[in-house]
Write a protein that holds these residues in place. Structure first.
Motif, PDB file in Angstrom:
ATOM      1  N   LEU A  56      -5.651  -2.335 -15.389  1.00 38.64           N
ATOM      2  CA  LEU A  56      -4.627  -3.370 -15.449  1.00 38.64           C
ATOM      3  C   LEU A  56      -3.646  -3.162 -14.310  1.00 38.64           C
ATOM      4  N   LEU A  57      -3.464  -4.184 -13.486  1.00 31.19           N
ATOM      5  CA  LEU A  57      -2.526  -4.131 -12.366  1.00 31.19           C
ATOM      6  C   LEU A  57      -1.503  -5.250 -12.519  1.00 31.19           C
ATOM      7  N   ARG A  58      -0.247  -4.885 -12.587  1.00 31.89           N
ATOM      8  CA  ARG A  58       0.831  -5.869 -12.667  1.00 31.89           C
ATOM      9  C   ARG A  58       1.386  -6.118 -11.262  1.00 31.89           C
ATOM     10  N   LEU A  59       1.365  -7.364 -10.830  1.00 32.20           N
ATOM     11  CA  LEU A  59       1.937  -7.760  -9.556  1.00 32.20           C
ATOM     12  C   LEU A  59       3.265  -8.471  -9.816  1.00 32.20           C
ATOM     13  N   ILE A  60       4.307  -8.023  -9.146  1.00 34.43           N
ATOM     14  CA  ILE A  60       5.654  -8.573  -9.310  1.00 34.43           C
ATOM     15  C   ILE A  60       6.105  -9.095  -7.957  1.00 34.43           C
ATOM     16  N   ALA A  61       6.297 -10.400  -7.847  1.00 28.86           N
ATOM     17  CA  ALA A  61       6.623 -11.001  -6.557  1.00 28.86           C
ATOM     18  C   ALA A  61       7.955 -11.723  -6.618  1.00 28.86           C
ATOM     19  N   PHE A  62       8.730 -11.589  -5.550  1.00 28.67           N
ATOM     20  CA  PHE A  62       9.909 -12.439  -5.360  1.00 28.67           C
ATOM     21  C   PHE A  62       9.838 -13.025  -3.959  1.00 28.67           C
ATOM     22  N   ASN A  63      10.484 -14.142  -3.758  1.00 28.19           N
ATOM     23  CA  ASN A  63      10.374 -14.844  -2.481  1.00 28.19           C
ATOM     24  C   ASN A  63      11.731 -15.379  -2.052  1.00 28.19           C
ATOM     25  N   ASP A  64      11.891 -15.534  -0.742  1.00 28.34           N
ATOM     26  CA  ASP A  64      13.076 -16.191  -0.178  1.00 28.34           C
ATOM     27  C   ASP A  64      14.369 -15.562  -0.695  1.00 28.34           C
ATOM     28  N   ALA A 110       7.986  -0.516 -16.010  1.00 27.76           N
ATOM     29  CA  ALA A 110       7.894   0.387 -17.157  1.00 27.76           C
ATOM     30  C   ALA A 110       6.888  -0.110 -18.186  1.00 27.76           C
ATOM     31  N   GLY A 111       6.584  -1.399 -18.175  1.00 25.61           N
ATOM     32  CA  GLY A 111       5.655  -1.969 -19.143  1.00 25.61           C
ATOM     33  C   GLY A 111       4.223  -2.018 -18.678  1.00 25.61           C
ATOM     34  N   ALA A 112       3.910  -1.382 -17.544  1.00 22.38           N
ATOM     35  CA  ALA A 112       2.541  -1.425 -17.028  1.00 22.38           C
ATOM     36  C   ALA A 112       2.198  -0.089 -16.387  1.00 22.38           C
ATOM     37  N   PRO A 113       0.970   0.372 -16.544  1.00 18.88           N
ATOM     38  CA  PRO A 113       0.587   1.661 -15.950  1.00 18.88           C
ATOM     39  C   PRO A 113       0.479   1.595 -14.430  1.00 18.88           C
ATOM     40  N   HIS A 114       0.148   0.422 -13.900  1.00 19.40           N
ATOM     41  CA  HIS A 114       0.027   0.246 -12.448  1.00 19.40           C
ATOM     42  C   HIS A 114       0.756  -1.036 -12.068  1.00 19.40           C
ATOM     43  N   SER A 115       1.569  -0.969 -11.036  1.00 20.74           N
ATOM     44  CA  SER A 115       2.293  -2.156 -10.607  1.00 20.74           C
ATOM     45  C   SER A 115       2.557  -2.090  -9.114  1.00 20.74           C
ATOM     46  N   LEU A 116       2.718  -3.271  -8.506  1.00 20.56           N
ATOM     47  CA  LEU A 116       3.084  -3.394  -7.101  1.00 20.56           C
ATOM     48  C   LEU A 116       4.112  -4.504  -6.976  1.00 20.56           C
ATOM     49  N   VAL A 117       5.100  -4.292  -6.113  1.00 19.76           N
ATOM     50  CA  VAL A 117       6.163  -5.270  -5.885  1.00 19.76           C
ATOM     51  C   VAL A 117       5.980  -5.883  -4.508  1.00 19.76           C
ATOM     52  N   ILE A 118       6.002  -7.216  -4.469  1.00 19.37           N
ATOM     53  CA  ILE A 118       5.678  -7.964  -3.255  1.00 19.37           C
ATOM     54  C   ILE A 118       6.854  -8.860  -2.877  1.00 19.37           C
ATOM     55  N   SER A 119       7.232  -8.845  -1.603  1.00 20.77           N
ATOM     56  CA  SER A 119       8.171  -9.824  -1.068  1.00 20.77           C
ATOM     57  C   SER A 119       7.369 -10.862  -0.285  1.00 20.77           C
ATOM     58  N   SER A 120       7.531 -12.138  -0.670  1.00 22.20           N
ATOM     59  CA  SER A 120       6.705 -13.202  -0.092  1.00 22.20           C
ATOM     60  C   SER A 120       7.376 -13.915   1.084  1.00 22.20           C
ATOM     61  N   GLY A 121       8.274 -13.238   1.784  1.00 19.55           N
ATOM     62  CA  GLY A 121       8.844 -13.774   3.017  1.00 19.55           C
ATOM     63  C   GLY A 121      10.236 -14.340   2.868  1.00 19.55           C
ATOM     64  N   ASP A 122      10.914 -14.487   4.018  1.00 18.31           N
ATOM     65  CA  ASP A 122      12.306 -14.937   4.093  1.00 18.31           C
ATOM     66  C   ASP A 122      13.229 -14.024   3.292  1.00 18.31           C
ATOM     67  N   ALA A 123      12.939 -12.743   3.318  1.00 20.72           N
ATOM     68  CA  ALA A 123      13.876 -11.784   2.728  1.00 20.72           C
ATOM     69  C   ALA A 123      15.146 -11.736   3.553  1.00 20.72           C
ATOM     70  N   VAL A 149      -4.607  -2.996   1.924  1.00 20.67           N
ATOM     71  CA  VAL A 149      -5.482  -2.636   0.815  1.00 20.67           C
ATOM     72  C   VAL A 149      -4.837  -1.507   0.032  1.00 20.67           C
ATOM     73  N   LYS A 150      -4.676  -1.699  -1.265  1.00 21.02           N
ATOM     74  CA  LYS A 150      -4.127  -0.685  -2.153  1.00 21.02           C
ATOM     75  C   LYS A 150      -5.220  -0.221  -3.108  1.00 21.02           C
ATOM     76  N   THR A 151      -5.295   1.088  -3.328  1.00 24.22           N
ATOM     77  CA  THR A 151      -6.253   1.647  -4.279  1.00 24.22           C
ATOM     78  C   THR A 151      -5.523   1.936  -5.590  1.00 24.22           C
ATOM     79  N   VAL A 152      -5.987   1.299  -6.636  1.00 22.97           N
ATOM     80  CA  VAL A 152      -5.352   1.406  -7.950  1.00 22.97           C
ATOM     81  C   VAL A 152      -6.390   1.927  -8.948  1.00 22.97           C
ATOM     82  N   ALA A 153      -6.164   3.145  -9.450  1.00 19.09           N
ATOM     83  CA  ALA A 153      -7.099   3.763 -10.407  1.00 19.09           C
ATOM     84  C   ALA A 153      -8.528   3.714  -9.881  1.00 19.09           C
ATOM     85  N   GLY A 154      -8.686   3.985  -8.593  1.00 14.22           N
ATOM     86  CA  GLY A 154     -10.006   4.025  -7.987  1.00 14.22           C
ATOM     87  C   GLY A 154     -10.556   2.689  -7.547  1.00 14.22           C
ATOM     88  N   VAL A 155      -9.839   1.585  -7.826  1.00 12.22           N
ATOM     89  CA  VAL A 155     -10.295   0.248  -7.453  1.00 12.22           C
ATOM     90  C   VAL A 155      -9.464  -0.246  -6.268  1.00 12.22           C
TER      91      VAL A 155
END
Length: 603
Positions: free
Chosen positions: A39-47, A90-103, A201-207
């Motif tokens: 399970l991979l949680r992706l958290i994105a914010f933009n602009d 905290a609610g996920a074993p694997h997570s990544l935070v993404i900025s989608s531009g115009d930071a 490319v990110k490796t998450v739990a071998g994937v």
């Protein structure tokens, strides 16, 4: 039908056990794929646009008591954004935070004053894992973008309004740059290489999971041309598809597209409903791009239009979380550890608000109660990040005296309120025309300014009589968006039609663009649409419908902002300097308010 959120919770528990076993192997180890789903949680914010402080930030939220109406929900601020992200992680074993531009770019003073180093610093502390550039990242040019993200201080001139490495006295003597990689597949240098890597490319739990980036291809037309000289912005879908094929050939099956381009959904004028998965009336560039994307792309995070939506098109989500750090998009992917494929049927996704200290408590509780689990629990658990709040406060303290520096002189009060055009808007329009009328800078014959882009009056201090000095903080508050100037060409007939569309059928009142002193006309309020603009003149002479006229607007209008879609048809575009720089240059001439309207209002 089985509850997808219960499936998600079960997957979380299973993946959590796998993560615990992996942790026991010690730092730096890569866990081999097991039979359990990853399970991979992706958290994105933009602009984000450098909105580090929460003051004044709100979301338009559907009013529970009045369907079809909106109320303002206080939201945003870097400390609260960080706290929401931490609760989600905290609610996920694997997570990544993404900025989608115009930071960065088009920012408040707390970012612009420090050349956006403050925003990059705070993003590091929030824990951003990867980011793409938006069009505003190129506002100050490619070389400055590479410095801000790569690290290092810029020399500070004694008379400069901006300051690089502002917290040096506290031991932070060097701007470290971004501690997260940037990637974009469709920005190509003269040697054929991309400015940043096309993917990460990110490796998450071998994937292995591939992230492919793209920025709107119209970027060169809305930034200063010299800043992107030697760069080519290619078709977004073509670039993403080529990189997807390359990653697929390496055996990477899980693919995420992060695109700084957007669209809109729903009915114009009605409140935001950013979690309506039915996605009513989708429109805009992102949906056209999505139709052409490889079917191997599993998730699409979008940006640029500052809208909120959560659409599912061809079995994959397309998401955007409005802008300014007021919300996040969350996608929980369930990945087969053996094949590396995303199980799209089990992917869950949601847009979530970033509550802050000003959020109305009953409304916050009602919104949280209406969210499905596990997201309701996340919103209840989210607390502001004290360390991030302390860092933002340090930048605000350094900014305060610089905001007080004088930058020009005015001969009287420039006000925003008027039935037709207002003196504050005339000031800005004249400044933009002055900055672009030289043939080498675009050869503009006039300028047009949207009234909503003029945020405050510009007046002498309470005890001062004109002429009086005005400060950088006052000017920045008047023009805070950091839009760049765009010179373009339309025919006289197109110009007239665009001005007629200031009050389109069904709109009860016009939104009148404010012209510079060289353009005048009559607005006949009672006339029918198509007949309201009369006696249209340029430099005192009637405008020939067949003639080509060249004029200046800000980049927001140039992209069709405020509904002026005809401006997208503008030809021979040339980007110019930032609007605030043009205004400051004009203020050095000590202008006085022009009492004569350029638009004569006739009831």
């Amino acid at each position: 039908m089985r509850n997808p959120h219960r499936l998600l919770q079960r997957a979380l528990m299973l993946a959590g056990a796998a993560a615990l076993l992996a942790a026991c192997a010690g730092p730096g180890s890569t866990s081999a794929p097991t039979g359990e789903p990853v399970l991979l949680r992706l958290i994105a914010f933009n602009d984000l646009h450098g909105n580090l402080e929460s003051t004044g930030l709100t979301l338009p939220w559907p009013d529970p008591a009045q369907p079809g109406k909106a109320i303002r929900l206080a939201a945003g601020g870097a400390a609260h954004l960080s706290g929401t992200i931490q609760a989600l992680r905290a609610g996920a074993p694997h997570s990544l935070v993404i900025s989608s531009g115009d930071a960065i770019g088009a920012t408040p003073l707390i970012s612009a004053l420090f050349l956006h180093e403050s925003t990059v610093d705070v993003m590091n502390r929030i824990g951003v894992d990867l980011a793409i550039p938006g069009n505003h990242e190129f506002d100050a040019g490619k070389d400055e973008l590479l410095r801000v993200m790569g690290g290092g201080c810029r020399p500070n001139k004694p008379d400069a309004l901006t300051q690089s490495c502002p917290l040096g006295e506290s031991g932070d003597s060097r701007h470290p740059g971004a501690r997260f990689p940037h990637f974009v597949a469709n920005v190509v240098m003269a040697d054929g290489k991309t400015l940043f890597p096309p993917s990460v490319v990110k490796t998450v739990a071998g994937v292995r999971v591939g992230f492919i980036g793209a920025v709107t291809r119209v970027t060169p037309s809305i930034v200063v041309p010299s800043g992107v000289a030697g760069l080519t912005f290619t078709d977004e879908a073509d670039a993403i598809n080529a990189e997807a094929a390359r990653l697929k050939a390496q055996g990477i099956q899980a693919l995420v597209a992060v695109i700084h381009e957007g669209g809109d959904t729903g009915t114009p004028g009605l409140p935001l409903e950013w979690n309506d998965a039915a996605c009513p009336n989708p429109r805009g560039a992102i949906f056209d791009i999505a139709k052409r994307l490889s079917p191997d792309i599993d998730v699409i995070f979008s940006a640029h239009t500052h809208q909120g939506y959560r659409c599912v098109v061809d079995g994959r989500p397309i998401m955007q979380a409005t802008a300014l750090g007021r919300g996040v998009s969350v996608a929980d992917l369930v990945i087969d550890p053996r094949s590396g494929d995303v199980d799209r049927a089990r992917t869950t996704h949601r847009n979530l608000p970033v509550f802050n200290e000003r959020s109305d408590a009953p409304l916050r509780a009602a919104i949280t109660a209406a969210e499905p689990e596990p997201f309701a629990s996340t919103l209840r658990a989210a607390k502001p990040d004290a360390a991030v709040a302390e860092r933002v406060a340090a930048y605000a303290q350094v900014a305060a005296p610089r905001a007080a520096r004088p930058v020009g002189v005015i001969g009287g009060a420039f006000e925003r309120v008027a039935k037709s055009d207002a003196s504050a808007g005339r000031l800005v329009a004249d400044a933009q025309w002055r900055a672009t009328r030289d043939p080498a800078l675009g050869g503009a014959q006039f300028a047009l300014m949207n009234p909503g882009g003029v945020r405050t009056d510009l007046r002498c201090a309470r005890d001062a009589a004109p002429p009086c000095a005005v400060t950088f903080g006052e000017v920045f508050t008047m023009q805070p968006f950091g839009n760049s100037l765009v010179v373009m060409t339309l025919t006289g007939a197109q110009l007239r039609q665009m001005l007629e569309d200031q009050q389109r059928p069904g709109r009860p009142a016009p939104v009148l663009l404010i012209p510079s002193s060289s353009l005048t006309y009559r607005w006949v309020a009672r006339a029918d649409h198509g007949q309201r603009v009369q006696d249209l003149r340029l430099a005192g002479a009637p405008i020939d419908p067949a003639a080509e006229v060249r004029f200046t607007v800000n980049s927001f209008l140039a992209d069709g902002g405020d509904g002026f879609v005809m401006l997208r048809e503008g030809r021979q575009r040339l980007g110019g300097e930032l609007d605030i720089d043009a205004l400051i240059a004009h203020l050095k001439s000590s202008p006085s308010p022009d009492p004569v309207p350029r638009i004569t209002w006739v009831d």
